[in-house]
Structures are given as C-alpha cells and as structure tokens.
Design an enzyme around this catalytic site. Structure first.
Site, PDB file in Angstrom:
ATOM      1  N   GLU A   1       2.184   1.597  -3.671  1.00  0.00           N
ATOM      2  CA  GLU A   1       1.064   2.336  -4.395  1.00  0.00           C
ATOM      3  C   GLU A   1       1.059   3.933  -4.075  1.00  0.00           C
ATOM      4  O   GLU A   1       1.121   4.697  -5.111  1.00  0.00           O
ATOM      5  CB  GLU A   1      -0.264   1.803  -3.907  1.00  0.00           C
TER       6      GLU A   1
ATOM      7  N   HIS B   1       0.884  -1.231   0.167  1.00  0.00           N
ATOM      8  CA  HIS B   1      -0.026   0.013   0.124  1.00  0.00           C
ATOM      9  C   HIS B   1       0.927   1.232  -0.111  1.00  0.00           C
ATOM     10  O   HIS B   1       0.506   2.313  -0.701  1.00  0.00           O
ATOM     11  CB  HIS B   1      -0.727  -0.010   1.159  1.00  0.00           C
TER      12      HIS B   1
END
Lengths: 419, 436
Positions: free
Chosen positions: B74, B71
């Site tokens: 990202e 994450h």
C-alpha cells in the site's frame, strides 16, 4: 445571543451547536472545563445521565456531546446535539423539537440540589477530569505538543491548559459550578447554530424565547494577548521509556488571524507542513526517511506554528535542523509554482468540503467570526487566491523559533518485538 | 463495452445506487449525491494483513509471506514513474490516502474539483505498480517509524495482545504493519508477487459517491481502461485466488497477557472468542444481534455504565465492539482505562451472567434499534461513509435495503441467543497494560 440558522435539505439530520465563550485564566479554567460535563449528568426533567442517554436513544439515536475548546486565549464551552430530520422519521414522529428542548434544559434547567449542581455529578466529573489530565501522557504526540506549549507560553494565558489543573479539583463543589453556570449564562457571549433539515421560522421563535431570556449584553472580554518580546531559543529534553522520540518545535508568528498578512501565513503553513505535498513531509519523511509523520499546525488566534515529528533518538539534531531548513527555504522565497498551486488548491478543496459537513461549517464560521473574518468558505478561498509567493516568504520571515521540545527515549530502540 | 449500470432505488431513504462492472471485470457502484461539493472515490482490494499465506498467481503450492507485506505494498504504490502520487493529487488540490486492514487495502481520494483527472490517477497508480530498490529502502525506514509509533501506543498494544491471547494461529494475531524483522525481508519480487496475485479486477471494488453522472463516469472509466490496456499490451488473464486454510482451534491461546508501558492508569480489555460465521446474510444478522446485546449490557444508557461510571471503575474511554470477519474469526471486546482491571473483568462477567439469566426487555431492544436506524441514516450525510458502507455491502454480499430489513427484524430472543452463544467464560481472555 447570536443565532445562526442554516436550513437545507442537503442533510438528513439537524445539528444544533451552542458556544459560550470566556477568557482563558488559570484560576477559572478548571471549573469552566468541569461545568459542561457536570451539566451532561441530567436536567430537571431527565434527572440522571442514564435517563438522559436513554432519551437520546429513544429520539432515534440523538447524539449529545459537550466539550471544551481553546481558541487563542479564550476558553469555549460547547454542546452539540444531532438528530435525524423529522422528514425522515416515521409519520407522526418528531425528534428535533425534543432535542432542542433537551439541549436548552441542559444549560438553563439542569438538575440541582438547592443552589448547587448535584454533589454526585460533581464528584464523578472531578474524578473523570483528574483521570483525563493524568492520562494525557498516554498519547505521546499530544503530550509532546501540550508540553511544548506549556513551556513556551508559561507566562501567558495561552500556557493554561483548557481542561484545567489537577490541584484545583478538590476545591470545586456543586455550588461553585452553579455560580459559574449562572455567571456564564449572564455574561458570556453565546452563539447558537442550527444547520440541516428544519424549519427556520419555527426554530427562530422557539430559540429566541428560550435562550435569549432577558440576557444583558455580554461583558467585554480580554481576548488574546500579543506575544512577549523575543528571547533566546529554549531547548527542553524530557526523558521517557518510549521507543520513539517526539520532537515538537514551537514558533511564534508576528501575524494573527485579524492581521492583513494572515492569509499569507496560512499558506506559509501549508507549504511548510499541512499536507503530504508540503516541505516537511517531502524532505523529512520522503527524502530523508527520518519519520512516519512530520507536520505543522497553525494556531490562528495566537499566531503559533507548532511543528511535530516522531523520530529515533539519535536523529534528533538532524531532524531539528532539517525542519528548520524548510522554514528558512520558504523565507528565502524557495516556493515552487507547484507548491504554491498545490497548497492553494488543497486549502480550497478542504474549505469546499466543509460545505458538506454541518459541524465543519459551524466550527469554521465560529472561529473565523471570532477573528473578525468572514467565515464562509467561498470568501476564504477568494482571499487565498490573492496571495503571492513573495508574501508567503515575508510571512515565513516573521515566524521565529521559540521552543524546541523533545520527548526523548531513555534507551536505544531494540530490534526485538515487544513481549 | 460493459453493460449499462443497474439502478437500485431506496425510496424511504431518497437514495439511488447504480451498480455494474467494467469490461475487465472490475465491479463498481456509484451513489449520486446532488448538491454535495465533495466527490469521493475508493478503490478497495480484497487483500489485507490476514492474507499472508496463499498460492501465488502462476504457482501451485501455498507460500508464506512476511508479515506486513500488504501494508508495505500500500505504501509503495504511492510512487509511480511520474514520482510521488500524493503530489499529483495535490496539484488539483485533492487529498488522497489509503489504509490496510485485516481483509482489505483501500485507496481513496476526495475532490471537489478535478474529479475525472483524480479518478484516472487512482486507477493508474493502484493497478500499475512501479518499484525501485532505492524507494523500497526509503519506505522501509518510514514504516519502521510507523511501527515504533504504534509500539508506544497503549491502545494498539492492548488490542494486539488481546488478539495474541485469543488466537493460536490465526493471522488476526499479527500487526498490520508487521514487525521490524518481517519488513526487513520484503523486496521488489515479493511485492510484485502479491500485486499480481491480489490486485486483479475481480478481487477489487470501486465505489464513487458525490455529485456525479453515473453513466458518464462509467464511460470515462472504460476509455481509461482501454488506454491502460493498450499501453500494457493487454490485460492479464484472471487467476483464481487461493488463500491457505487456517487451522484455528475454538479455545483461546492464553487467558491473560499483561505488559507495562508509560501510562497513567491501567488499561484492560476483555475479549470473548466466538466461532467464525459463514458467508451470507446470517453474518450481518448475528453482528446486529451482538451489537444490540452489547449496547444493552454496556452502552451509555445501561445499568452497568451508570453504576461503574459512578464508582469510577470506568470512564468515557470505556468502549466495546463485535466483529465477525469474512477472514474467519469473530470476537467481542470491551474495556478501557480503569484503576482496577480485575474488578472490571469481574463486573463485566457478572453483567453478562445476569443478562443471560434475566433476558432482555423487548422495549429496550426497540430503543436500541431506533438508535441504530438513526446512525444508519446519519451515514447518508457523508460521501465517505456512504461509499464505505456500500463497499462493505459488496464484499459481504448484502444491500442497503437488506440492512434496514434486518434492523426491523431484530428481536429480543435472538439477541439473547447471541449472548449465550458468544459470551462463554472459557473463551474469555484479558489484555492489560499497566503503568511502568
């Protein structure tokens, strides 16, 4: 009744949506909010929620939903049914006509006990609405935004929550709801939209026959009131046992959807906080790292700008001031060519995207017509293209801070994970 | 150059899907939708929050990485040498976003104009990482606020606690965003290591839907690829991705987890831990079987829903789902807000037991099948849903027509079989959030 038909073979479904509009008033808001949910319990032909839901499943998964909207100081009852277009169903099957009939029955031939909606449905939905209102607190961001508006517009119809008040619930019974239903159907402006894979001529005939009945002209509505004179900025801190604080800043604009300066105000909100390229996201999140989310919303009918961010308790003053500084920068005309272009194009693409969504098209058209505007995305894009940076700066100068609300964590955030 | 795209036509649906791959091995699918304004592209990487123990590219031993690193990566890719990637999309008015799930990280945008430019940008920023220590520090603060936001969200906490109750070891227990401690350990070299290991063309999938000419798009993608490779001095040799095995026992870890939060009413989730389902068409079949069982037991037309809605034990927040992940876990979940968590758990268990002994009415199974078919068809109205479905099909190894065939093959006995297999009392756990 206003009937809006948009047949197209672009979609594999047909969406039918109905809107009934009334003035938002504290005394009536709760019963109006309750009404569509009680109607959702059954019709004379399908006399229970279970029977209704089963019928929807049988119609290849028709989705049937009701809701309440707040558009400025008006309360709108909506209902929507979406079914697969008959052209895509097995030969001999048809879902659209039965779906249309079902939606019509929901409002015009509901399940009744004499001159009342059923006691069981009324009791169940009173309980559900009570829970819904009490549970607003579960979603801290929504709760903070609602609280900000409630404080800010305490003496105006806009301060009324569109789902009503807990204290009204015990007095509402089936007879009162039936009376409200009859009254709304007789006097409230009614709009019906049908978009998707259907035959326009057949639908027009069917709808005019069923919905129009012998409706008199709708009663005139009060509409949305102008804002009260300016007053000192209020700052409200509400303590709660949360890890993250929620800042919500409520601004009043002198401009509303029907005013010529509206498009400049819309772009102003875009430059300020509607997108990831906007000043709030850039400066409050990306530069200062104060939060994960920072954005602003424009309420077009009342002309309110609501700005929100989730932050640590000790960063409250810094975030509030950084947010304010962004609005002031716009008012001074600090709008780069990139910001202007990105904002115009982002709205343009957002509007064009609505052409791909039956519901999106319907909702935009309804809301803009209500504001006396042309609701076609292309028309809006044209308006936005004409706005200059100077007009955006002027719009920002006419936006004034009214209320600062902070849902404040009661304890310092701990570094530990929750148990 | 890569081979021309292969067309697969779905006559009943009036749709065609074009499949192929680029010369670097990136698989892709294009779904033309004439008359649509929006063009949607999503680049999905087979890398998610579950993949936190693996053999890094170029290494030989497995290594554990901080929770939340997929994450974090990202978030960080949204910055390249030219600055904020959001800004570059915004210049043409396109909107871009991304998400990280258990198995995947997906980057996507929609554009009604400037599509070619955006597509180039998407491939550029996802495949060319650019990290600076200052920007990593700034992002750490932003993600810390994201974690705090979810700390206050009762739905997220109820779900996470249910996973902690159902699973001993499996990384489905961990929060996608990680924790404040775990994200503190993430640095530039770890982000680069994860990117190098997982962001390889053969571990990604590009899907595009909207009013596009498939061959023209493919040609542009090849040109862009050649330019990108030239700028980098060639591509890296592909390396095999080796994820560490997870030893997860079939039993649950705890039968109940309860926490207190500032909420109005308790929230209860009931989970049933299932056996992981091997890759192949059986997983979709099982998913459909369990889904139909859940609809019949707990759906809006069920006896359970009508009875307990009327008694106010449940409300419209009541929901349920089943997931059988290629990440090696499967569970069913149901619940919502309720004044009486114990009564809700008991009622749900009783309903399961009743259905297990009485079986299902084949006619009701057909009704749910109609509903599933209708919602499947509705998905074709949306370029985003189409692409997301096609992406699932790619990673799961099924096709759009396969879905319809399996829907048609649904039968009441198989649905009942799935109910017996999955809904076992000993593998049931409960997560409750109560008011402070």
């Amino acid at each position: 009744m206003r009937l809006h038909l948009a047949p197209t073979d672009k979609f594999k479904t047909v969406v039918t949506k109905l809107f009934l509009r009334a003035d938002l008033e504290a005394e009536r808001a709760t019963e109006t909010a309750l009404l569509p949910y009680v109607l959702r319990h059954g019709t004379r032909a399908l006399p229970s929620m279970q029977a209704l839901n089963e019928a929807c499943e049988q119609l290849f998964g028709a989705s049937l939903g009701v809701d309440i909207l707040k558009l400025g100081e008006q309360q709108v009852v909506t209902a929507r049914i979406e079914v697969v277009g008959d052209a895509f169903l097995p030969k001999g099957e048809g879902a659209f006509a039965p779906a249309l009939a079902l939606l019509e029955d929901l409002f015009f031939d509901p399940q009744r006990e004499g001159e009342a909606l059923t006691a069981a449905a009324t009791r169940q939905e009173r309980e559900k609405l009570e829970r819904f209102i009490s549970s607003l607190i579960n979603d801290k961001a929504t709760y903070a935004a609602e609280s900000c508006v409630r404080h800010m517009c305490a003496d105006e119809p806009y301060g009324v929550f569109e789902y009503g008040r807990l204290e009204d619930l015990p007095q509402i019974d089936g007879a009162r709801l039936e009376a409200r239903r009859a009254q709304l159907l007789a006097t409230a402006p009614l709009d019906v939209y049908v978009v998707g894979a259907f035959d326009a001529d057949e639908v027009r005939a069917a709808l005019v026959e069923s919905f129009a009945l012998s409706r008199p002209d709708p009663a005139p509505l009060r509409g949305t009131t102008r804002h009260p004179p300016a007053q000192a900025v209020r700052e409200i801190h509400e303590p709660m046992a949360v890890k993250q604080g929620k800042l919500c800043m409520g601004f009043r604009s002198e401009v509303r959807v029907e005013d010529p300066e509206y498009w400049a105000l819309l772009l102003m909100n875009g430059v300020l906080g509607a997108f990831p390229h906007s000043k709030l996201f850039k400066n409050v999140r990306e530069k200062a790292g104060l939060c994960y989310d920072a954005s602003s919303n424009l309420e077009r009918f009342k002309g309110l700008v609501l700005l929100s961010a989730g932050i640590d308790r000790e960063r409250f003053a810094e975030t509030r001031d950084t947010c304010l500084a962004q609005l002031e920068a716009i008012a001074r005309g600090e709008i780069s060519e990139d910001e202007l272009l990105s904002t115009q194009r982002s709205y343009q693409q957002g509007l064009e995207a609505l052409l791909d969504s039956p519901s999106g098209l319907v909702n935009l058209d309804y809301a803009l017509r209500l504001g006396g505007r042309d609701g076609r995305p292309g028309a809006v894009v044209e308006e936005l293209g004409r706005v200059t940076p100077a007009q955006i700066a002027e719009a920002a100068q006419r936006v004034h801070l009214d209320t600062v609300y902070f849902l404040e964590p009661t304890a310092e955030p701990s570094a530990e994970e929750p148990a | 150059m890569s081979a021309p795209l292969k067309q697969v036509r779905y006559d009943q649906l009036g749709e065609t899907v074009h499949h192929g791959s680029l010369s670097d091995g990136l698989p892709l699918a294009l779904v033309p939708k004439q008359g649509f304004q929006k063009r949607f592209a999503v680049l999905t990487v087979g890398y998610g929050s579950l993949d936190n123990r693996f053999v890094p590219a170029g290494a030989s031993a497995p290594r554990s990485l901080p929770e939340g690193i997929a994450h974090f990566l990202e978030h960080k890719l949204f910055e390249d040498e030219a600055g904020d990637v959001f800004d570059q999309f915004a210049r043409v008015g396109a909107s871009a976003n991304a998400y990280t799930s258990a198995n995947e990280t997906a980057y996507h945008f929609t554009a009604s104009q400037g599509f070619d430019e955006c597509l180039r940008l998407l491939l550029d920023f996802v495949t060319d990482p650019y990290f600076t220590p200052e920007q990593i520090e700034k992002e750490r603060k932003v993600i810390a606020q994201e974690i705090r936001m979810y700390d206050d969200d009762p739905d997220t906490q109820a779900q996470l606690n249910l996973m902690r109750a159902l699973y001993h070891q499996h990384p489905v227990r961990i929060d996608t965003a990680g924790s404040l401690e775990s994200i503190a350990q993430i640095d530039k070299s770890l982000l680069e290591l994860c990117h190098r290991t997982f962001y390889q063309p053969q571990n990604m999938f590009l899907c595009i839907s909207g009013d596009v000419d498939p061959e023209q798009v493919r040609a542009q993608l090849e040109d862009d690829l050649a330019r990108r490779l030239a700028a980098r001095g060639g591509g890296l040799p592909p390396t095999a991705i080796q994820r560490a095995e997870v030893a997860e026992p079939p039993e649950i870890a705890a039968d109940r987890i309860e926490v207190h939060m500032p909420v109005a009413l308790p929230k209860a989730l009931v989970g049933y831990k299932g056996a992981p389902i091997a890759d192949g068409p059986g997983r979709l079949q099982q998913t459909l079987n369990v889904y139909v069982a859940l609809e019949l037991l707990f759906g809006r037309s069920s006896r359970f829903y009508a009875e307990h809605y009327a008694s106010n034990l449940i409300d419209p927040s009541f929901s349920y789902y089943y997931t059988a992940s290629r990440g090696g876990y499967a569970y069913a979940l149901l619940g919502g807000e309720t004044p009486d968590p114990e009564a809700l758990v008991a009622a749900a268990a009783a309903e399961v037991a009743r259905a297990q002994s009485e079986g299902f009415d084949p006619q009701a199974v057909r009704r749910i099948r109609n509903k599933l078919w209708g919602s499947y068809l509705k998905g074709f109205n949306s370029v985003e849903q189409l692409a997301s479905r096609e992406t699932d099909a790619h990673f799961e190894g099924w096709s759009l027509s396969g879905y319809v065939e399996q829907l048609e093959a649904l039968d009441a006995d198989a649905v009942l079989g799935s109910l017996h297999e999955l809904f076992v009392d000993e593998r049931r756990a409960v997560s409750v959030v109560r008011p402070v």
